[in-house]
Design a protein around this motif. Sequence first.
Motif, PDB file in Angstrom:
ATOM      1  N   ILE B 104       0.833  -1.214   0.000  1.00  0.00           N
ATOM      2  CA  ILE B 104       0.000   0.000   0.000  1.00  0.00           C
ATOM      3  C   ILE B 104       0.863   1.258   0.000  1.00  0.00           C
ATOM      4  N   GLY B 105       2.139   1.104  -0.367  1.00  0.00           N
ATOM      5  CA  GLY B 105       3.011   2.274  -0.486  1.00  0.00           C
ATOM      6  C   GLY B 105       4.049   2.362   0.607  1.00  0.00           C
ATOM      7  N   ASP B 106       5.232   2.878   0.265  1.00  0.00           N
ATOM      8  CA  ASP B 106       6.324   3.117   1.221  1.00  0.00           C
ATOM      9  C   ASP B 106       6.765   1.846   1.956  1.00  0.00           C
ATOM     10  N   GLY B 107       6.691   0.704   1.277  1.00  0.00           N
ATOM     11  CA  GLY B 107       7.119  -0.551   1.913  1.00  0.00           C
ATOM     12  C   GLY B 107       6.120  -1.086   2.912  1.00  0.00           C
ATOM     13  N   ARG B 108       4.889  -0.504   2.891  1.00  0.00           N
ATOM     14  CA  ARG B 108       3.875  -0.939   3.855  1.00  0.00           C
ATOM     15  C   ARG B 108       2.930  -1.961   3.229  1.00  0.00           C
ATOM     16  N   TYR B 109       2.546  -2.938   4.030  1.00  0.00           N
ATOM     17  CA  TYR B 109       1.644  -3.998   3.576  1.00  0.00           C
ATOM     18  C   TYR B 109       0.517  -4.130   4.589  1.00  0.00           C
ATOM     19  N   ARG B 110      -0.708  -4.310   4.073  1.00  0.00           N
ATOM     20  CA  ARG B 110      -1.845  -4.483   4.990  1.00  0.00           C
ATOM     21  C   ARG B 110      -2.107  -5.975   5.130  1.00  0.00           C
ATOM     22  N   VAL B 111      -2.008  -6.452   6.373  1.00  0.00           N
ATOM     23  CA  VAL B 111      -2.274  -7.862   6.654  1.00  0.00           C
ATOM     24  C   VAL B 111      -3.654  -7.949   7.298  1.00  0.00           C
ATOM     25  N   GLU B 112      -4.556  -8.647   6.608  1.00  0.00           N
ATOM     26  CA  GLU B 112      -5.955  -8.672   7.046  1.00  0.00           C
ATOM     27  C   GLU B 112      -6.310 -10.020   7.671  1.00  0.00           C
ATOM     28  N   GLY B 113      -7.406  -9.990   8.450  1.00  0.00           N
ATOM     29  CA  GLY B 113      -7.959 -11.245   8.961  1.00  0.00           C
ATOM     30  C   GLY B 113      -7.246 -11.772  10.194  1.00  0.00           C
ATOM     31  N   VAL B 114      -6.710 -10.875  11.023  1.00  0.00           N
ATOM     32  CA  VAL B 114      -6.046 -11.312  12.252  1.00  0.00           C
ATOM     33  C   VAL B 114      -7.070 -11.326  13.393  1.00  0.00           C
ATOM     34  N   ARG B 115      -7.060 -12.415  14.167  1.00  0.00           N
ATOM     35  CA  ARG B 115      -7.887 -12.445  15.377  1.00  0.00           C
ATOM     36  C   ARG B 115      -7.106 -13.152  16.474  1.00  0.00           C
ATOM     37  N   PHE B 116      -7.186 -12.596  17.678  1.00  0.00           N
ATOM     38  CA  PHE B 116      -6.627 -13.255  18.864  1.00  0.00           C
ATOM     39  C   PHE B 116      -7.810 -13.622  19.752  1.00  0.00           C
ATOM     40  N   ASN B 117      -8.072 -14.915  19.881  1.00  0.00           N
ATOM     41  CA  ASN B 117      -9.293 -15.323  20.576  1.00  0.00           C
ATOM     42  C   ASN B 117      -9.099 -15.572  22.061  1.00  0.00           C
ATOM     43  N   MET B 118      -7.872 -15.335  22.570  1.00  0.00           N
ATOM     44  CA  MET B 118      -7.613 -15.543  24.000  1.00  0.00           C
ATOM     45  C   MET B 118      -6.714 -14.424  24.506  1.00  0.00           C
ATOM     46  N   GLY B 119      -6.722 -14.260  25.818  1.00  0.00           N
ATOM     47  CA  GLY B 119      -5.732 -13.387  26.425  1.00  0.00           C
ATOM     48  C   GLY B 119      -4.432 -14.149  26.604  1.00  0.00           C
ATOM     49  N   GLY B 120      -3.302 -13.429  26.671  1.00  0.00           N
ATOM     50  CA  GLY B 120      -2.023 -14.090  26.907  1.00  0.00           C
ATOM     51  C   GLY B 120      -0.978 -13.714  25.872  1.00  0.00           C
ATOM     52  N   TRP B 121       0.035 -14.554  25.775  1.00  0.00           N
ATOM     53  CA  TRP B 121       1.181 -14.283  24.903  1.00  0.00           C
ATOM     54  C   TRP B 121       0.940 -14.857  23.517  1.00  0.00           C
ATOM     55  N   TRP B 122       0.960 -13.991  22.538  1.00  0.00           N
ATOM     56  CA  TRP B 122       0.806 -14.382  21.130  1.00  0.00           C
ATOM     57  C   TRP B 122       2.085 -14.088  20.358  1.00  0.00           C
ATOM     58  N   VAL B 123       2.314 -14.868  19.308  1.00  0.00           N
ATOM     59  CA  VAL B 123       3.419 -14.622  18.382  1.00  0.00           C
ATOM     60  C   VAL B 123       2.840 -14.462  16.985  1.00  0.00           C
ATOM     61  N   LEU B 124       3.305 -13.448  16.269  1.00  0.00           N
ATOM     62  CA  LEU B 124       2.993 -13.298  14.839  1.00  0.00           C
ATOM     63  C   LEU B 124       4.290 -13.521  14.068  1.00  0.00           C
ATOM     64  N   LYS B 125       4.252 -14.432  13.101  1.00  0.00           N
ATOM     65  CA  LYS B 125       5.448 -14.758  12.311  1.00  0.00           C
ATOM     66  C   LYS B 125       5.192 -14.366  10.864  1.00  0.00           C
ATOM     67  N   PHE B 126       6.089 -13.609  10.310  1.00  0.00           N
ATOM     68  CA  PHE B 126       5.949 -13.202   8.909  1.00  0.00           C
ATOM     69  C   PHE B 126       7.046 -13.847   8.078  1.00  0.00           C
ATOM     70  N   GLY B 127       6.669 -14.364   6.923  1.00  0.00           N
ATOM     71  CA  GLY B 127       7.623 -14.805   5.921  1.00  0.00           C
ATOM     72  C   GLY B 127       7.678 -13.728   4.854  1.00  0.00           C
ATOM     73  N   ILE B 128       8.875 -13.304   4.473  1.00  0.00           N
ATOM     74  CA  ILE B 128       9.017 -12.196   3.528  1.00  0.00           C
ATOM     75  C   ILE B 128       9.890 -12.651   2.362  1.00  0.00           C
ATOM     76  N   SER B 129       9.342 -12.511   1.165  1.00  0.00           N
ATOM     77  CA  SER B 129      10.105 -12.867  -0.040  1.00  0.00           C
ATOM     78  C   SER B 129      10.115 -11.684  -0.987  1.00  0.00           C
ATOM     79  N   SER B 130      11.308 -11.318  -1.454  1.00  0.00           N
ATOM     80  CA  SER B 130      11.431 -10.294  -2.490  1.00  0.00           C
ATOM     81  C   SER B 130      12.738 -10.598  -3.224  1.00  0.00           C
ATOM     82  N   PRO B 131      13.035  -9.876  -4.281  1.00  0.00           N
ATOM     83  CA  PRO B 131      14.320 -10.117  -4.960  1.00  0.00           C
ATOM     84  C   PRO B 131      15.507  -9.991  -4.003  1.00  0.00           C
ATOM     85  N   ALA B 132      15.340  -9.294  -2.898  1.00  0.00           N
ATOM     86  CA  ALA B 132      16.433  -9.160  -1.930  1.00  0.00           C
ATOM     87  C   ALA B 132      16.660 -10.447  -1.139  1.00  0.00           C
ATOM     88  N   GLY B 133      15.686 -11.358  -1.175  1.00  0.00           N
ATOM     89  CA  GLY B 133      15.877 -12.644  -0.491  1.00  0.00           C
ATOM     90  C   GLY B 133      14.662 -13.064   0.313  1.00  0.00           C
TER      91      GLY B 133
END
Lengths: 401, 143
Positions: B104-133
Amino acid sequence: MIGMRPLPLLIVLLMALALQACSREDFSEDEKALIGQLRLSQLGPLKPDPSNAVADDPRAAAFGEALFFDTGFSVDGTVSCATCHLPERQFQDDRPLARGIGTTDRRTMPLAGASHGQWFFWDGRKDSLWAQALGPMEDAREHAGNRVAFAHRVERAYRDEYEAVFGPLPVLSGLPDEASPLGTAAQQEAWDRIGDDRKTEIDIVFSNLGKALAAFQRTIVHEETRFDRFAEAVIAGRRPEGDAEFNSLEVEGLKLFIGKANCIDCHNGPRFTDEFFHNTGVPAVAGLAGDRGRAQAVEQVLADPFNCMGPYSDAKEEECEELRFMVRDSPEMEGAFKTPSLRGAANRLPYMHAGQIATLEDVIDHYSAAPAAPGGQSELRGVIFTDRGRAALVALLKTLD
Amino acid sequence: MRKWLLAGVVLAALAVVVVVAVRMLMPPPDDLDLARSKPSDGGTYVVSVEPEAEPVERGELHAWIVTVALPDGSAVADAELTVDGGMPQHGHGLPTAPASAGHIGDGRYRVEGVRFNMGGWWVLKFGISSPAGDDTAEFNLVL
Ligand SMILES: [Cu+2]
């Protein structure tokens, strides 16, 4: 005996400390935050359902209420929605397995606040309340009706009510009395002989019955309980008064519920449910085929012509966020069932998706023993309860009646 | 003398009960890294994340903005993102399958459809692929 010897004195001191830890003034800030989220007052207004244009139309709700109680929408005039969803019994039937024309393989769910969830039935094989309502009407074990017969009945008994909400009924003359793609062999053959345009007209009428039923069910709400009055006082820093006061057992149960017993992990928020699916190792039912729960429902909801993205939905595709972002392939969904609300649960035995567990005490023993699941992997981490701990949790659950 | 010994045993037993109880409550680790901007695991990118709206509410479907840059600060506009995550202490994944809706511009990406259904410690993991690697980046949050 004069004076106390050191050991009894120590025990008395320890007991006093234990009691102190349970007094209602003694909730930590973390505990207060958890108690606060469970209050009914924190349940926001129902979100709109973009797939149902009449979800909040009072005329649709009134029509839906009439449908809900009408046994005319069943094969032999004996079954209505209210046969299993009894209004005076929290809209459920107190049976392990629901009984309409035949016996199903699942427990009837209560209806209050159900529309706050995103998935319907124990396995979430429907993505809206209106699509859900269509299932039992044609299920041979429930209403055992068929959609063409339903359309004829609407024309005979509800033309005005229907047309006021949905516009003109299609012309039904020349259609067979009974036909459905899901019915008996004869009904399926009759359905196959109907032209595609007329099939669509029938399906629109059928889906509109679901939408009216959903509009009615959206009006069935939770009522405030003793728990809510207690929790409101705790959050306001007031001393709970009258029936809002909890005894020490109930306070202990609450502390367990939000603490060591981990109940609040899944039974969270004002409805005491995360509205999601979990494998809790509930035993299979003898004589019933193995129930894969959510794992087998994913394909069903995707294939359902009445889902949010289907031709009978009023939503734009991008509005169908639950379906778009649904978890499709996860081993965690094997044998997973929807977390039920605990509001009113104490007065709603037996428990679990097929009524496998008879009493609340047995439920707590189940969570304590954490048996291996009959299929898939149970999420439970066993918690050992003392007899008092078990009684305390039961006492807490009774405050939600 | 024996009575004091007994008292000692009682106290020790109590201490064990307390330790067990605390372990079962399992608060997130004290030293949890809650940074919202960090180099990707292999150092290919600098990744920053933020929820589209604060605060993140338990149970609500919502979106995150993920910003991807090269270590020199230049925006990465042609990355493909994958999203995964879950609750390490509960041993389960995300209740939804979030997806990137694209750049969506300036290296920004909108990630949709996130829900946390409990309280506590959550981890979000992103995989990133571009010509840079190809690289990954993990973020913690506590709800
Ligand atoms: Cu969890």
